[in-house]
Scaffold this active site. Sequence first.
Site, PDB file in Angstrom:
ATOM      1  N   ARG A  91       3.083   2.790  -1.280  1.00  0.00           N
ATOM      2  CA  ARG A  91       2.371   2.268  -0.114  1.00  0.00           C
ATOM      3  C   ARG A  91       3.016   1.437   0.983  1.00  0.00           C
ATOM      4  O   ARG A  91       2.782   1.421   2.161  1.00  0.00           O
ATOM      5  CB  ARG A  91       1.060   1.964  -0.467  1.00  0.00           C
ATOM      6  CG  ARG A  91      -0.064   1.805   0.500  1.00  0.00           C
ATOM      7  CD  ARG A  91      -1.311   1.305  -0.211  1.00  0.00           C
ATOM      8  NE  ARG A  91      -1.642   0.168  -0.758  1.00  0.00           N
ATOM      9  CZ  ARG A  91      -2.530  -0.142  -1.433  1.00  0.00           C
ATOM     10  NH1 ARG A  91      -3.790   0.476  -1.493  1.00  0.00           N
ATOM     11  NH2 ARG A  91      -2.616  -1.311  -1.852  1.00  0.00           N
ATOM     12  N   LYS A 192      -1.829  -1.132   5.021  1.00  0.00           N
ATOM     13  CA  LYS A 192      -2.348  -2.499   4.569  1.00  0.00           C
ATOM     14  C   LYS A 192      -1.649  -3.542   5.866  1.00  0.00           C
ATOM     15  O   LYS A 192      -0.828  -4.332   5.266  1.00  0.00           O
ATOM     16  CB  LYS A 192      -2.061  -2.853   3.423  1.00  0.00           C
ATOM     17  CG  LYS A 192      -2.964  -2.461   2.561  1.00  0.00           C
ATOM     18  CD  LYS A 192      -3.063  -3.104   0.995  1.00  0.00           C
ATOM     19  CE  LYS A 192      -3.444  -4.508   0.771  1.00  0.00           C
ATOM     20  NZ  LYS A 192      -4.834  -4.622   0.912  1.00  0.00           N
ATOM     21  N   GLU A 228     -15.161   1.833   5.205  1.00  0.00           N
ATOM     22  CA  GLU A 228     -15.139   0.869   3.991  1.00  0.00           C
ATOM     23  C   GLU A 228     -15.477  -0.591   4.265  1.00  0.00           C
ATOM     24  O   GLU A 228     -15.989  -0.863   5.524  1.00  0.00           O
ATOM     25  CB  GLU A 228     -13.431   0.731   3.590  1.00  0.00           C
ATOM     26  CG  GLU A 228     -12.597   0.141   4.621  1.00  0.00           C
ATOM     27  CD  GLU A 228     -11.190   0.500   4.446  1.00  0.00           C
ATOM     28  OE1 GLU A 228     -10.503  -0.584   4.009  1.00  0.00           O
ATOM     29  OE2 GLU A 228     -10.742   1.415   4.001  1.00  0.00           O
TER      30      GLU A 228
END
Length: 345
Positions: A91, A192, A228
């Site tokens: 990721r 992220k 989210e």
Amino acid sequence: MASPSINSSEEINWDEIGFGIIPTDTMCLMKCSTEEADTFSEATLVPYGNLHLLPSAGILNHGQGVIEGLKAYRTKDGHILLFRPEENGTRLKIGAERMCMPSPSVEQFVDAVKQTVLANKRWVPPVGKGSLYIRPLLMGTGSVLGIAPAPECTLLIYVTPVKTYHTGPLNLVIKDKLYRAICGSGGTGGVKSVVNYSPAYKALKEARAEGFSDILYLDAATGKFIEELSSCNIFLVKGKAISTPTAGGNILPGITRKSIIEIAIDLGYKVTERAVAVDELMEADEVFCTGTAVGVNPVASITHNNIRAEYKTGAEAVSQKLLQTLVGIQTGHIQDTRGWTLQIE
């Protein structure tokens, strides 16, 4: 949650740690000059402390950076386990590409994480007392004034002992004026990036002032579908069916999220990744959140347009069964049949 200043792991009352920074012994640095070759240096362990950064560093001026989060766990026989670190390495590479940075290979990343944890192994809490939170930060550290990628990047890894981010079931609120990510798949909601989190401060501060635990964000395009929370994914339960918004684009593909989907399927639940309307959420039997920091956290209530929906929590809740299985695997109490854990001594 603030944590006390502690100079030695022997001084820690493990029952009193929260989710905050306790300075540990060692951090890890790896550098890469994009002008020479996109190859990272060997991991270097240095004492935990301040960084030397130029005022013109890309991370300071333009927010060129991505973060990761994973944990190390102590088993009942004293071993240390990492949970799916290769997923974080993968990721990180995806996020780095989006932010125009080189990244270490997955193997380099996992090795650097292992070295950092082993150098700080006395800070891994005893089983049942918490975990060692691991924060990799890949950032542009080279000097840059214009809108362009920094010519040098650094991977920093530091650690701190923690308990879970939230204590007890959450009371969430949905607000329609502030959004977490832009609509469509061109933004940074699905990686992220460091720039994802500070824009949430204002909404989160307002929500907590009103007595709520966190914000549940809706999609910016229609305001009809859930996305989210400030830092974790969301699931809803209706009978034996579990649904969660599709990851990618706006929504971060959480590693805990991915693991919980597999565990839930094994336990006999039908799990669907799809667009979830806020109206459907308000009619759910149960709601819970997942993430490295929160683990699997039940939601007690959600308030939307002054209407409060309440959900099942407690020992018989689906979220509790999923949490027990997840933690059992992470701490070696349940046999890991998937190869998710990595013993590092």
